[in-house]
Design an enzyme around this catalytic site. Structure first.
Site, short mmCIF file in Angstrom:
data_model
loop_
_atom_site.label_atom_id
_atom_site.label_comp_id
_atom_site.label_asym_id
_atom_site.label_seq_id
_atom_site.Cartn_x
_atom_site.Cartn_y
_atom_site.Cartn_z
N SER A 181 0.86 -1.18 0.00
CA SER A 181 0.00 0.00 0.00
C SER A 181 0.90 1.22 0.00
O SER A 181 2.04 1.17 0.47
CB SER A 181 -0.96 -0.01 1.19
OG SER A 181 -0.27 -0.26 2.39
N GLU A 186 1.08 5.48 0.70
CA GLU A 186 0.43 6.60 1.38
C GLU A 186 0.82 7.92 0.71
O GLU A 186 1.98 8.15 0.39
CB GLU A 186 0.85 6.61 2.86
CG GLU A 186 0.20 7.74 3.65
CD GLU A 186 0.48 7.62 5.14
OE1 GLU A 186 0.33 6.50 5.69
OE2 GLU A 186 0.85 8.64 5.73
N ASP A 236 -3.11 14.73 16.06
CA ASP A 236 -2.41 15.58 17.04
C ASP A 236 -2.95 16.99 16.94
O ASP A 236 -3.12 17.50 15.84
CB ASP A 236 -0.90 15.61 16.73
CG ASP A 236 -0.26 14.27 16.98
OD1 ASP A 236 -0.41 13.75 18.10
OD2 ASP A 236 0.35 13.73 16.04
N PHE A 296 11.52 14.66 11.22
CA PHE A 296 10.28 13.87 11.36
C PHE A 296 10.39 12.91 12.54
O PHE A 296 9.47 12.74 13.32
CB PHE A 296 10.08 12.97 10.15
CG PHE A 296 9.43 13.60 8.96
CD1 PHE A 296 8.98 14.92 8.97
CD2 PHE A 296 9.24 12.86 7.79
CE1 PHE A 296 8.38 15.48 7.86
CE2 PHE A 296 8.63 13.42 6.68
CZ PHE A 296 8.22 14.73 6.72
N HIS A 299 3.68 -0.99 3.84
CA HIS A 299 2.95 0.26 3.59
C HIS A 299 4.00 1.36 3.44
O HIS A 299 4.72 1.65 4.39
CB HIS A 299 2.03 0.55 4.78
CG HIS A 299 1.28 1.84 4.67
ND1 HIS A 299 0.09 1.98 3.98
CD2 HIS A 299 1.54 3.09 5.18
CE1 HIS A 299 -0.35 3.22 4.07
NE2 HIS A 299 0.51 3.92 4.78
#
Ligand code: FAD
Length: 285
Positions: free
Chosen positions: A16, A18, A109, A216, A266
């Site tokens: 998958s 994103e 968040d 990140f 993913h």
């Protein structure tokens, strides 16, 4: 360049991809081209983030519609922190009307300085709400954290909260990215020891830019092993070397994960095709 060892990879592992919703028409055109390149690898579905990094919630729905119109299964992310039941209900109805069958249910968040308002406090509340409102209309994915969510009290506490989401009705999980296959294996073993058999799909972050990755990771609590950090730092602005090293690290990680039984991969594509395709080439997928 490294070559994948044939016996350790699976050409059939589920994939998958994103994406985040593009902010401009040019970004949308670019993403369309990126998607076409990635579709060649026959993903099970593509997911689209929601409200992350300042993206608009309408952008999520539009991007999901585009992907579905291209004949690929699309899963919008939906976050609940600060939201009302009515607004979440509205999103669910919009997703259903668009033909969505799968979604990624998250807490999300709040920007710092906001209190905990809204009618949902944890992703578990959202999963339970979706099941109450929509029955089994959606396959629900939730987030998992092999290296612990940064706000959790302890790994065990976090694991119990993960289990709560599954017991509330989640079908499967996608992990935060990580670079330690041992952390993933341990997490899956812990989940199984609780009697839960949900698939836990590792989230894979290709490495193309060291300062962005370090930033990140600081925020989301993903650990960059010291040896990887030092190597990345030693390349300075040499993007070619960063990419080559990143490809090697991530391809080896994916091989190890597949060999240890990961049900899929993913990819956090960051709306780029190149680095993900390079890893998939190495995997023979
Ligand atoms: P939760 O499962 O609610 O957990 C959050 C924290 O609360 C954890 O520390 C947990 O241990 C704790 N907790 C849970 N239940 C309880 C309880 N009952 N009592 C006390 N503590 C509890 N963010 C976005 O804004 N948009 C996105 O599209 C997006 N996509 C993501 C996709 C993936 C695959 C992942 C891994 C993350 C994504 N995120 C996204 C980030 C995510 O929103 C943040 O990591 C957020 O901080 C936690 O969300 P969650 O759904 O994991 O929350």
């Amino acid at each position: 360049m490294r070559m994948a060892s044939a016996q350790s990879v699976s050409p059939r592992v589920n994939l998958s991809f994103e994406f985040f919703p593009p902010k401009t028409p040019e970004g949308a055109d670019k993403l369309r081209a990126v998607r076409q390149r990635l579709y060649a690898r026959q993903p099970e579905f593509c997911s689209v983030t929601f409200g992350a990094g300042g993206s608009t919630q309408e952008g999520t729905l539009q991007t999901v519609r585009d992907i579905l119109a291209e004949g690929v299964d699309a899963a919008p992310h939906l976050s609940c922190i600060g939201a009302s039941r009515d607004s979440v209900r509205g999103h669910l109805r919009d997703f259903q009307a668009a033909g969505v069958k799968r979604l990624v249910a998250l807490r999300g968040d709040l920007p710092s300085g906001y209190g905990i308002g809204g009618e949902f406090h944890h992703a578990r509340d959202l999963v339970a709400f979706i099941r109450d409102e929509m029955g089994s209309a959606f396959h629900i994915e939730v987030a998992a954290y092999p290296e612990m969510h940064p706000q959790a009290k302890s790994p065990l506490d976090d694991l119990q909260h993960f289990a709560d989401k599954v017991r509330a009705g989640a079908n499967s999980a996608i992990t935060q990215y990580f670079y330690s296959a041992a952390a993933y294996r341990r997490f899956v073993d812990d989940v199984r020891a609780l009697g839960l058999d949900v698939p836990v799909v590792p989230g894979i972050m290709p490495i193309t830019n060291s300062s962005q990755l370090l930033r990140f990771s600081e925020v989301c609590g993903a650990e960059i092993p010291r040896w990887i950090r030092l190597r990345l730092q030693s390349y300075g602005d040499d993007r070619e070397s960063i990419r080559a090293f990143g490809r090697e690290v991530v391809s080896s990680l994916c091989e190890e994960l597949i060999a240890s039984g990961a049900p899929g991969l993913h990819f956090y594509t960051l709306n780029q095709a190149e680095a993900t395709l390079a890893v998939l080439d190495d995997l023979g997928r």
